[in-house]
Motif scaffolding. Structure first.
Motif, PDB file in Angstrom:
ATOM      1  N   THR A 324      -8.157  -7.040  -0.764  1.00  0.00           N
ATOM      2  CA  THR A 324      -8.865  -6.390  -1.657  1.00  0.00           C
ATOM      3  C   THR A 324      -9.345  -8.586  -1.602  1.00  0.00           C
ATOM      4  O   THR A 324      -9.168  -9.040  -0.888  1.00  0.00           O
ATOM      5  CB  THR A 324      -8.549  -6.632  -2.911  1.00  0.00           C
ATOM      6  OG1 THR A 324      -9.597  -6.801  -3.983  1.00  0.00           O
ATOM      7  CG2 THR A 324      -7.357  -7.015  -3.465  1.00  0.00           C
ATOM      8  N   PHE A 325     -10.505  -8.732  -2.523  1.00  0.00           N
ATOM      9  CA  PHE A 325     -10.634  -9.880  -2.607  1.00  0.00           C
ATOM     10  C   PHE A 325     -10.890 -10.832  -4.018  1.00  0.00           C
ATOM     11  O   PHE A 325     -10.706  -9.475  -5.566  1.00  0.00           O
ATOM     12  CB  PHE A 325     -12.049 -10.158  -2.293  1.00  0.00           C
ATOM     13  CG  PHE A 325     -13.532  -9.254  -2.614  1.00  0.00           C
ATOM     14  CD1 PHE A 325     -14.670 -10.296  -3.831  1.00  0.00           C
ATOM     15  CD2 PHE A 325     -13.483  -7.959  -2.959  1.00  0.00           C
ATOM     16  CE1 PHE A 325     -14.716  -9.664  -4.505  1.00  0.00           C
ATOM     17  CE2 PHE A 325     -14.761  -7.554  -3.574  1.00  0.00           C
ATOM     18  CZ  PHE A 325     -15.103  -8.412  -4.483  1.00  0.00           C
ATOM     19  N   VAL A 326     -11.398 -11.755  -4.705  1.00  0.00           N
ATOM     20  CA  VAL A 326     -11.168 -12.546  -6.305  1.00  0.00           C
ATOM     21  C   VAL A 326     -12.536 -13.276  -6.131  1.00  0.00           C
ATOM     22  O   VAL A 326     -12.246 -14.257  -4.379  1.00  0.00           O
ATOM     23  CB  VAL A 326      -9.779 -13.023  -6.383  1.00  0.00           C
ATOM     24  CG1 VAL A 326      -9.407 -13.864  -5.851  1.00  0.00           C
ATOM     25  CG2 VAL A 326      -9.415 -13.136  -7.516  1.00  0.00           C
ATOM     26  N   LYS A 331     -12.262 -14.421 -14.284  1.00  0.00           N
ATOM     27  CA  LYS A 331     -11.169 -15.373 -15.007  1.00  0.00           C
ATOM     28  C   LYS A 331     -10.093 -15.304 -15.235  1.00  0.00           C
ATOM     29  O   LYS A 331      -9.766 -14.092 -14.438  1.00  0.00           O
ATOM     30  CB  LYS A 331     -11.706 -14.735 -16.370  1.00  0.00           C
ATOM     31  CG  LYS A 331     -13.630 -14.983 -16.512  1.00  0.00           C
ATOM     32  CD  LYS A 331     -13.690 -16.824 -16.476  1.00  0.00           C
ATOM     33  CE  LYS A 331     -15.251 -16.507 -16.586  1.00  0.00           C
ATOM     34  NZ  LYS A 331     -15.145 -18.114 -16.910  1.00  0.00           N
ATOM     35  N   ALA A 332      -9.091 -15.410 -16.128  1.00  0.00           N
ATOM     36  CA  ALA A 332      -7.853 -14.968 -16.052  1.00  0.00           C
ATOM     37  C   ALA A 332      -7.871 -13.275 -16.921  1.00  0.00           C
ATOM     38  O   ALA A 332      -8.491 -12.666 -17.625  1.00  0.00           O
ATOM     39  CB  ALA A 332      -7.044 -15.830 -16.857  1.00  0.00           C
ATOM     40  N   LEU A 380      -3.804  -8.516 -11.188  1.00  0.00           N
ATOM     41  CA  LEU A 380      -4.273  -9.181 -12.468  1.00  0.00           C
ATOM     42  C   LEU A 380      -4.373 -10.492 -12.210  1.00  0.00           C
ATOM     43  O   LEU A 380      -3.751 -10.989 -11.300  1.00  0.00           O
ATOM     44  CB  LEU A 380      -3.963  -8.614 -13.768  1.00  0.00           C
ATOM     45  CG  LEU A 380      -3.636  -7.508 -13.967  1.00  0.00           C
ATOM     46  CD1 LEU A 380      -3.436  -7.364 -15.703  1.00  0.00           C
ATOM     47  CD2 LEU A 380      -4.876  -6.703 -14.512  1.00  0.00           C
ATOM     48  N   THR A 381      -5.449 -11.104 -12.332  1.00  0.00           N
ATOM     49  CA  THR A 381      -5.733 -12.525 -11.521  1.00  0.00           C
ATOM     50  C   THR A 381      -4.986 -13.307 -12.912  1.00  0.00           C
ATOM     51  O   THR A 381      -4.903 -12.772 -14.725  1.00  0.00           O
ATOM     52  CB  THR A 381      -7.340 -13.452 -11.931  1.00  0.00           C
ATOM     53  OG1 THR A 381      -7.521 -12.561 -13.042  1.00  0.00           O
ATOM     54  CG2 THR A 381      -8.163 -12.661 -10.604  1.00  0.00           C
ATOM     55  N   ARG A 382      -4.495 -14.611 -12.562  1.00  0.00           N
ATOM     56  CA  ARG A 382      -3.411 -15.089 -13.541  1.00  0.00           C
ATOM     57  C   ARG A 382      -4.067 -16.264 -14.108  1.00  0.00           C
ATOM     58  O   ARG A 382      -3.192 -17.307 -14.815  1.00  0.00           O
ATOM     59  CB  ARG A 382      -1.938 -15.403 -13.031  1.00  0.00           C
ATOM     60  CG  ARG A 382      -0.992 -15.759 -14.320  1.00  0.00           C
ATOM     61  CD  ARG A 382       0.305 -16.248 -13.271  1.00  0.00           C
ATOM     62  NE  ARG A 382       1.604 -16.010 -13.903  1.00  0.00           N
ATOM     63  CZ  ARG A 382       2.993 -16.058 -13.606  1.00  0.00           C
ATOM     64  NH1 ARG A 382       3.077 -15.540 -11.927  1.00  0.00           N
ATOM     65  NH2 ARG A 382       3.885 -16.041 -14.476  1.00  0.00           N
ATOM     66  N   LYS A 383      -4.970 -17.203 -13.291  1.00  0.00           N
ATOM     67  CA  LYS A 383      -5.695 -18.296 -13.870  1.00  0.00           C
ATOM     68  C   LYS A 383      -7.083 -17.875 -13.393  1.00  0.00           C
ATOM     69  O   LYS A 383      -7.836 -17.112 -13.385  1.00  0.00           O
ATOM     70  CB  LYS A 383      -5.195 -19.678 -12.880  1.00  0.00           C
ATOM     71  CG  LYS A 383      -5.906 -19.160 -11.674  1.00  0.00           C
ATOM     72  CD  LYS A 383      -4.775 -20.673 -10.528  1.00  0.00           C
ATOM     73  CE  LYS A 383      -5.934 -20.311  -9.455  1.00  0.00           C
ATOM     74  NZ  LYS A 383      -5.328 -21.550  -8.347  1.00  0.00           N
ATOM     75  N   ASN A 384      -8.160 -18.938 -14.191  1.00  0.00           N
ATOM     76  CA  ASN A 384      -9.458 -19.065 -13.858  1.00  0.00           C
ATOM     77  C   ASN A 384     -10.229 -19.856 -12.759  1.00  0.00           C
ATOM     78  O   ASN A 384      -9.242 -21.166 -13.172  1.00  0.00           O
ATOM     79  CB  ASN A 384      -9.932 -19.711 -16.000  1.00  0.00           C
ATOM     80  CG  ASN A 384      -9.996 -18.902 -16.765  1.00  0.00           C
ATOM     81  OD1 ASN A 384      -9.627 -18.254 -16.462  1.00  0.00           O
ATOM     82  ND2 ASN A 384      -9.828 -19.494 -17.552  1.00  0.00           N
ATOM     83  N   GLY A 385     -10.349 -18.615 -11.922  1.00  0.00           N
ATOM     84  CA  GLY A 385     -11.124 -20.170 -10.617  1.00  0.00           C
ATOM     85  C   GLY A 385     -10.062 -20.062  -9.766  1.00  0.00           C
ATOM     86  O   GLY A 385      -9.048 -20.589 -10.287  1.00  0.00           O
ATOM     87  N   TYR A 386     -11.055 -20.211  -8.566  1.00  0.00           N
ATOM     88  CA  TYR A 386     -10.117 -20.271  -6.968  1.00  0.00           C
ATOM     89  C   TYR A 386     -11.157 -20.533  -6.593  1.00  0.00           C
ATOM     90  O   TYR A 386     -12.339 -20.616  -6.406  1.00  0.00           O
ATOM     91  CB  TYR A 386      -9.567 -19.098  -6.684  1.00  0.00           C
ATOM     92  CG  TYR A 386      -8.709 -17.975  -7.707  1.00  0.00           C
ATOM     93  CD1 TYR A 386      -7.499 -17.280  -7.307  1.00  0.00           C
ATOM     94  CD2 TYR A 386      -9.295 -16.710  -8.836  1.00  0.00           C
ATOM     95  CE1 TYR A 386      -6.459 -17.653  -8.262  1.00  0.00           C
ATOM     96  CE2 TYR A 386      -8.207 -16.908  -9.069  1.00  0.00           C
ATOM     97  CZ  TYR A 386      -6.872 -16.218  -9.180  1.00  0.00           C
ATOM     98  OH  TYR A 386      -5.753 -16.116  -9.644  1.00  0.00           O
ATOM     99  N   ASN A 387     -10.749 -21.911  -4.872  1.00  0.00           N
ATOM    100  CA  ASN A 387     -11.127 -22.249  -4.252  1.00  0.00           C
ATOM    101  C   ASN A 387     -10.846 -21.608  -3.069  1.00  0.00           C
ATOM    102  O   ASN A 387      -9.854 -22.345  -2.653  1.00  0.00           O
ATOM    103  CB  ASN A 387     -10.368 -23.570  -4.875  1.00  0.00           C
ATOM    104  CG  ASN A 387     -11.469 -24.668  -3.530  1.00  0.00           C
ATOM    105  OD1 ASN A 387     -12.451 -24.215  -2.374  1.00  0.00           O
ATOM    106  ND2 ASN A 387     -11.752 -26.124  -4.281  1.00  0.00           N
TER     107      ASN A 387
END
Length: 620
Positions: A324-326, A331-332, A380-387
Motif C-alpha cells: 500500500t502507500f501513504v 494525518k495521524a 493507521l498512521t502514527r504521525k503527521n506527514g512523511y518525507n
C-alpha cells in the motif's frame, strides 16, 4: 347352453304351381334329421333349439335336414329337402383345472431376482377369450420370495425368484398357486367357481457363496496428527455357507495407490501406514476385499470411507500480498490499509484471528495496527506527514495468531510506500527524484554515460567484423557466379629457375597431363577434379589451341549451366617471333618485325599497336 326355443335360422321353399288352384302351392315344413336338438315351425320354416343346455365341449357341429312339401303336407304332395349345418359357439361355462395338485421345483440359492424356476399350466375346455387364464400366489411360506407371471401365448404360469435366497436360512418353500378365468359370465356362476389351485414346493440348493460383510459400507474417522500404525477401526465378513470357511482381508491397491492405509489380514483392523494431512485430502475412499482362504475365487468387496479430522497445525497468513502507500501529507490515525487473513485449518467454532505489530517493530514504528475483532485489522498512521526523500518505503512486520489449540501464528510483511498525492488523497508519484550534488553526478547521468560507452564499443566491434568480412570476398565479383570454378592459390612463384613449384613440361607436352595432378608446394583452398580432355596437336598454334578448347567447353554436357572462366597455360613450339618479351627485345641487336600481330585478330590488337610503331619511332 341356449334356452329351448332359441331362434337359429329361417328357411324358405318356393313352389311354381298356381297358388290359387287348391293346395297345389301350399308348402308345409318338417324336420327329417336333427332331432331332438332342433325343431322347425311347419308354416314359417323357422328352426329353433329343442334341447336344453347343449354343450359345445360335447358336440360342436350339427347337421339338420328340413323337408318342404306342397298340398299342405297331405298324401300325394310333392316335396323338396335342404341341409342346414349348425355350429355351437363357445361360452365360458368351464373353469380352469390343474392336471395335478402338486408341483415341485429346485433352484440354487445364487439365483438372482427374476430368474425363472419352473412352469405350471391349467387346462380349460373353453376356447379363445373364454380360455384365458391368470395365475397368482395366494398363500404359502414363500409369498414374498417368489412371484408368478402368465405367458399370454402358452397360457402357462412362470414361477420366478422375487428376492435373494439363502440356503442356510431356509431350504424349502411351499406355495399355493391359483389359476382363474379373467372373463366370467354371471349366468354361469351357478356351475361353480371358475378357478383352481395347486401346491408348489420349491427346494433351495446350496451354493458356495463369497463372504458377506456385516455392513454394506463402513465410515471411519481419524485425526490428521495420528502417528503411523494407528488403528482406525475394523471390518468384519463371514462365509455364509455351512462350512464357515475362514476369511482373509486385503486392501484394493487401485483405490489406495499411495498405500496410506493397511489392514490386518486376520482380524480386519484398519491402520495407517503414512502420515495424514486433512488440508491435502479430507476423505479417503478405499475398498476392502474379503476372500475365502480355502477357495480364493470366492471374494467380496465393501467400500470404506475414512474422514480425516482437523487439527490446528497450520498458522494463519495474509489472504493476499499487501503493498500500500501513504501520502506525504497524511494525518495521524489515518487508515491506509485493511488486512485480512486465511487459515487452512477448519476449527469447529470457526476462525478467530488477532493482529499485532511484531515486538521488534512496535516501539519505533511510524504506523500502528488496529485489530477489528472480526478477523480483519487496519493499518493507521502514527504521525503527521512523511518525507519520501528521507524514507521512501516502510516494511511493517505483522503477527497473525489464531484462537485454537495449540495456538499457531505467523508473521507477514506489509510494504508501505511514501507517495506524493493530490488534495483528494489520490497517488501521483512514489519515486524519489534524483538529486544532483556539486561534488558528483546523479545516478541518471551515470547511467547515460555508461550507455554511451557500451554503444561505442558495439560500433567498434561491428566495424572490425565488417572489415574482416570484406577481406574474405573474392577478387572477381560479377553477375555470373564463377567462384565455384576458380582455384585460388595466392602465392608468388620462384621465377623461371623454380622447377619444383610447377611441372613446366606439362605445358610443352599436353599429352603428358595426368589425372588429378595438383601443385606440390602448397595446399589449394578448394579441390576440383580436373576433367580429362583430348590432347592438342603438336603443330597447332595458340589460336587453334584456344579455339579447340573453347569448342570443347561449349559442347561439354558436364560443364556448369552458367558462364565460367576456363584458364589454359600452353606455350606453342616454333614461334616466328621466338619470344614476345619486351625486355628481351631491348637486348636484341637486330630489329624485329611485328606487323604479323595485326593479322592475329582483335585479341592481339593491343600488342600490334604497341610494337607496330617501333620503326617509326626509331626513324624519327
Amino acid at each position: 347352453m341356449s334356452d329351448v326355443g332359441t331362434f337359429v335360422v329361417q328357411v324358405t321353399a318356393t313352389d311354381a304351381d298356381d297358388p290359387t288352384y287348391g293346395n297345389s302351392a301350399k308348402v308345409v315344413y318338417s324336420i327329417l334329421q336333427g332331432q331332438p336338438y332342433f325343431s322347425v315351425e311347419s308354416e314359417t320354416g323357422i328352426i329353433k333349439t329343442a334341447l336344453l343346455n347343449m354343450d359345445r365341449e360335447n358336440r360342436e357341429q350339427y347337421q339338420v335336414v328340413i323337408q318342404a312339401k306342397d298340398m299342405g303336407g297331405q298324401m300325394g304332395g310333392l316335396s323338396g329337402t335342404t341341409t342346414v349345418n349348425i355350429t355351437l359357439t363357445d361360452v365360458n361355462d368351464n373353469p380352469p383345472r390343474f392336471p395335478q395338485s402338486t408341483y415341485q421345483f429346485k433352484t440354487p440359492e445364487s439365483s438372482p431376482p427374476g430368474t425363472p424356476i419352473g412352469r405350471i399350466k391349467a387346462s380349460d375346455a373353453d376356447v379363445g377369450e373364454n380360455a384365458a387364464i391368470e395365475y397368482s400366489i395366494t398363500e404359502g411360506e414363500g409369498l414374498d420370495m417368489f412371484d408368478v407371471i402368465t405367458d399370454q401365448e402358452t397360457q402357462e404360469g412362470i414361477i420366478t425368484v422375487k428376492k435373494l435366497l439363502d440356503f442356510e436360512k431356509k431350504k424349502v418353500y411351499t406355495l399355493k398357486v391359483e389359476a382363474s378365468n379373467p372373463h366370467v359370465e354371471p349366468r354361469f356362476l351357478y356351475l361353480g367357481p371358475f378357478k383352481d389351485s395347486a401346491t408348489v414346493r420349491i427346494m433351495v440348493e446350496d451354493v458356495d457363496e463369497p463372504p458377506i460383510f456385516s455392513k454394506l459400507a463402513y465410515i471411519l474417522q481419524i485425526r490428521e496428527d495420528a502417528q503411523i500404525n494407528t488403528t482406525i477401526g475394523s471390518v468384519s465378513a463371514q462365509d455364509p455357507d455351512a462350512a464357515r470357511n475362514p476369511v482373509k482381508y486385503s486392501v484394493d491397491r487401485h483405490t489406495d495407490m499411495d498405500r496410506i492405509f493397511n489392514i490386518d489380514s486376520g482380524n480386519g483392523s484398519i491402520f495407517t501406514s503414512k502420515l495424514l494431512d486433512r488440508e491435502t485430502l479430507l476423505w479417503h475412499n478405499i475398498t476392502v476385499i474379503a476372500t475365502e482362504i480355502n477357495n480364493p475365487k470366492q471374494s467380496s468387496r465393501v467400500p470404506l470411507y475414512i474422514k480425516v479430522l482437523d487439527v490446528n497445525d497450520n498458522a494463519p497468513e495474509f489472504a493476499e500480498f499487501y503493498e500500500t502507500f501513504v501520502c506525504e501529507k497524511a494525518k495521524a490515525d489515518q487508515l491506509i490499509q485493511t488486512l485480512r487473513a486465511v487459515d487452512k485449518d477448519d476449527p469447529y467454532s470457526g476462525h478467530q484471528f488477532s493482529f499485532s505489530l511484531a515486538p521488534e517493530a512496535a516501539s519505533g514504528s511510524n504506523f500502528t495496527i488496529q485489530d477489528n475483532k472480526d478477523n480483519t485489522a487496519g493499518i493507521l498512521t502514527r504521525k503527521n506527514g512523511y518525507n519520501r526523500h528521507e524514507m521512501s518505503t516502510y516494511l511493517l512486520p505483522v503477527v497473525i495468531s489464531d484462537n485454537d489449540y495449540p495456538v499457531q501464528s505467523s508473521t507477514g510483511t506489509v510494504t508501505v510506500r511514501v507517495c506524493a498525492c493530490d488534495h483528494h488523497g489520490n497517488m501521483q508519484s512514489c519515486h524519489a527524484e534524483a538529486l544532483v550534488h556539486p561534488t558528483g553526478l546523479s545516478t541518471g547521468a551515470l547511467i547515460a554515460i555508461l550507455l554511451c560507452i557500451v554503444t561505442l564499443l558495439v560500433t567498434v566491434v561491428l566495424f572490425a567484423a565488417l572489415r574482416r568480412q570484406r577481406k574474405k570476398e573474392p577478387l572477381i565479383i560479377s553477375k555470373e557466379d564463377i567462384r565455384d570454378n576458380i582455384v585460388s592459390y595466392n602465392d608468388e612463384g620462384g621465377g623461371e629457375e623454380d622447377t619444383q613449384a610447377f611441372d613446366i613440361g606439362t605445358l610443352r607436352n599436353p599429352e603428358a597431363i595426368e589425372d588429378s595432378k595438383l601443385r606440390r608446394d602448397i595446399v589449394p583452398e578448394a579441390l576440383f577434379l580436373p576433367r580429362r580432355t583430348p590432347a592438342a596437336r603438336d603443330n597447332t598454334d595458340v589460336r587453334d589451341f584456344i579455339n579447340q578448347r573453347l569448342k570443347e567447353n561449349d559442347t561439354d554436357p558436364t560443364a556448369p549451366p552458367y558462364d565460367s572462366l576456363a584458364t589454359y597455360a600452353y606455350e606453342g613450339t616454333g614461334s616466328v617471333a621466338d619470344s614476345l618479351s619486351s625486355l628481351e627485345s631491348v637486348t636484341t641487336d637486330g630489329d624485329q618485325d611485328y606487323d604479323y600481330l595485326s593479322d592475329w585478330g582483335p585479341r592481339f590488337k593491343k600488342l600490334a599497336d604497341m610494337y607496330g610503331g617501333v620503326d617509326s619511332d626509331k626513324d624519327s
